[in-house]
Write an enzyme that holds these catalytic residues in place. Structure first.
Site, short mmCIF file in Angstrom:
data_model
loop_
_atom_site.label_atom_id
_atom_site.label_comp_id
_atom_site.label_asym_id
_atom_site.label_seq_id
_atom_site.Cartn_x
_atom_site.Cartn_y
_atom_site.Cartn_z
N HIS A 456 0.81 -1.27 0.13
CA HIS A 456 0.21 0.09 -0.03
C HIS A 456 0.92 1.21 -0.04
CE1 HIS A 456 -3.67 2.00 0.16
NE2 HIS A 456 -4.41 1.23 0.79
N ASP A 460 -1.96 2.14 -4.39
CA ASP A 460 -3.50 2.37 -3.85
C ASP A 460 -4.28 1.49 -4.38
OD1 ASP A 460 -2.17 4.34 -2.29
OD2 ASP A 460 -2.69 5.91 -3.67
#
Length: 483
Positions: A456, A460
């Protein structure tokens, strides 16, 4: 007063050794450090009046290698060694590799026997002499007689503490190696030197993966300046206490303790670090494989024996096309910046008896299906036989792990750092799906689930969704692969 300087020339990454003979017969030896891939060779006249000889040390055959296991020696005492001859087999953390020699001579002494485990990098393995008549004189030679200093587990504690900046660089990555370990001369391609200068990187801190340890472009790109902090002693003690208690409680004969291979140790270390440090999340997509299966059958029917495509070959090609459409996923976390790759190098997870290894099919965006299929089969076979070369499993920009040959509908995989993503591919399952063209309103279709694990920090959720959507579209309309 007798004095002479002897300088061994640098030859394909072999370390330089200088010797000074003085009048009292003693020798002072100044060695440069081991250059990657090749063994450290130390020419010396030992204090016990041995003839001129060369000490061959355990080489670093991969960026993560710290120890190795000694396989069968291919030469016997007294055998002549020519450049390119294999001295012995060495099992590294990744594969079993033939240890080739670069200088001629005669094998005079074997210091580490076949089958020895966990031999540290830099430890003396064998001794050669230039003249066959000197072989017998080396019969009593021991490791203690070697001028090469044996590595010590406490050596890091005995040295003076480096500055915080230097210490950070030296411990930042498995591919790092200190300048003291490396020597003064560094082999690097002109492009690698230019990139290192632009990024203000110290080449002596980077281990090369090119021929004979040469630093190449990919080494600069993959260099990681940041590492996870080691757990405190207290935390480590707490973590190991339950395991120790369970082991103590087990009744005799209820279990078998299996020794860890070098590969298993590295897998455990790297994947634990990845899972603990990289914020994983997962996005799954279901793919109708009807058209891709028909395309595979049609292409194989016209192959005339030139190739035989697998579903995995088509998945690699489709993944490559999706990465070109969503390049943000073809990236790596580099500590203080994100590196986005323009080329696509697919790491292909292969299960071997020793553990998991990921040979890399490079530039898949420039390869056809037949070429990908040929390389995948070759790398897979040689990986299972421990015959991969270091440059064939180092690097990579994106990993695919395919368990489609097993009845595994879906799974999640751990990211292969520093890459940002890994794709987990399950088996194809006949599934009832809606069908507006059918009178029944449904049909049975071969459905395959693909799960993308993402870091992450780099990718995204929206990026992962765009990539999996693109992959699904390409696999369900495979003619896009041809574009």
């Amino acid at each position: 007063m007798l004095s002479a300087n002897m300088l061994r020339r640098m030859h394909h990454g072999v370390a330089v050794t200088r010797m000074l003979l003085v009048s009292n017969g003693k020798v002072q030896v100044k060695k440069s450090a081991l250059y990657p891939v090749m063994a450290k060779l130390a020419r010396t006249y030992a204090t016990k009046n041995y003839p001129a000889h060369t000490v061959i040390n355990m080489p670093a055959l991969s960026p993560t290698m710290t120890t190795g296991n000694i396989g069968a020696f291919q030469k016997k005492i007294g055998d002549k060694i020519e450049p390119g001859d294999v001295l012995c087999e060495i099992e590294t953390d990744k594969a079993q590799i033939d240890f080739e020699q670069q200088d001629e001579g005669y094998l005079a002494k074997i210091l580490i026997e076949t089958g020895t485990k966990d031999v540290p990098v830099g430890k003396p393995l064998a001794v050669t002499v230039e003249n066959e008549g000197d072989v017998a004189a080396m019969a009593d030679f021991t490791i203690e007689d070697s001028s090469a200093k044996e590595p010590s587990a406490k050596s890091g504690e005995e040295k003076s503490a480096p500055s915080s900046e230097k210490q950070s660089k030296e411990t930042s990555s498995p591919s790092n190696v200190s300048g003291e370990e490396r020597g003064d001369r560094v082999f690097a391609s002109p492009l690698a030197r230019k990139l290192a200068e632009e990024k203000d990187l110290d080449l002596s801190q980077i281990r090369g993966s090119g021929p004979n340890g040469r630093i190449i472009k990919v080494d600069i790109e993959n260099f990681k300046p940041v590492v996870a902090p080691k757990p405190s002693n207290e935390a480590a003690a707490k973590a190991t206490t339950p395991a120790a208690s369970a082991a103590d409680a087990a009744a005799p004969g209820d279990y078998e303790d299996l020794p860890l291979s070098n590969m298993r140790k590295i897998i455990a270390s790297r994947l634990a670090e990845s899972k603990n440090m990289n914020p994983h999340y997962y996005v799954t997509v279901s793919v109708n494989m009807e058209k891709i299966i028909r395309l595979r059958a049609a292409l194989n029917a016209m192959a005339d024996g030139r190739y035989k495509l697998s579903v995995n070959d088509l998945v690699i090609k489709a993944t490559t096309a999706a990465l070109r459409q969503v390049p943000e996923v073809n990236a790596a976390w580099m500590g203080d910046f994100i590196r986005q790759y323009k080329n696509v190098d697919i790491s292909m997870a292969v299960a071997t008896p020793s553990g998991l290894i990921t040979p890399v099919i490079r530039n898949t965006h420039a390869l056809g299906l037949a070429e990908i299929s040929t390389l995948a089969k070759d790398y897979g076979q040689r990986a299972r036989n421990n015959k991969l070369k270091p440059e064939e499993y180092q690097g990579g920009t994106f990993t695919i792990s395919n368990l489609g040959m097993f009845p595994v509908d879906q799974f999640t995989a751990i990211i292969n750092p520093p890459q940002a993503c890994i794709l987990a591919v399950g088996t194809t399952v006949d599934t009832v799906v809606p069908d507006s063209t059918s009178e029944k309103g449904f049909k049975v279709a071969p459905i395959m689930k693909c799960t993308l694990s993402s870091d992450h920090r780099v990718v995204d959720g929206a990026m992962a969704a765009r990539f999996t959507t693109a992959l699904k579209k390409i696999l369900e309309n495979p003619l896009e692969i041809m574009l």
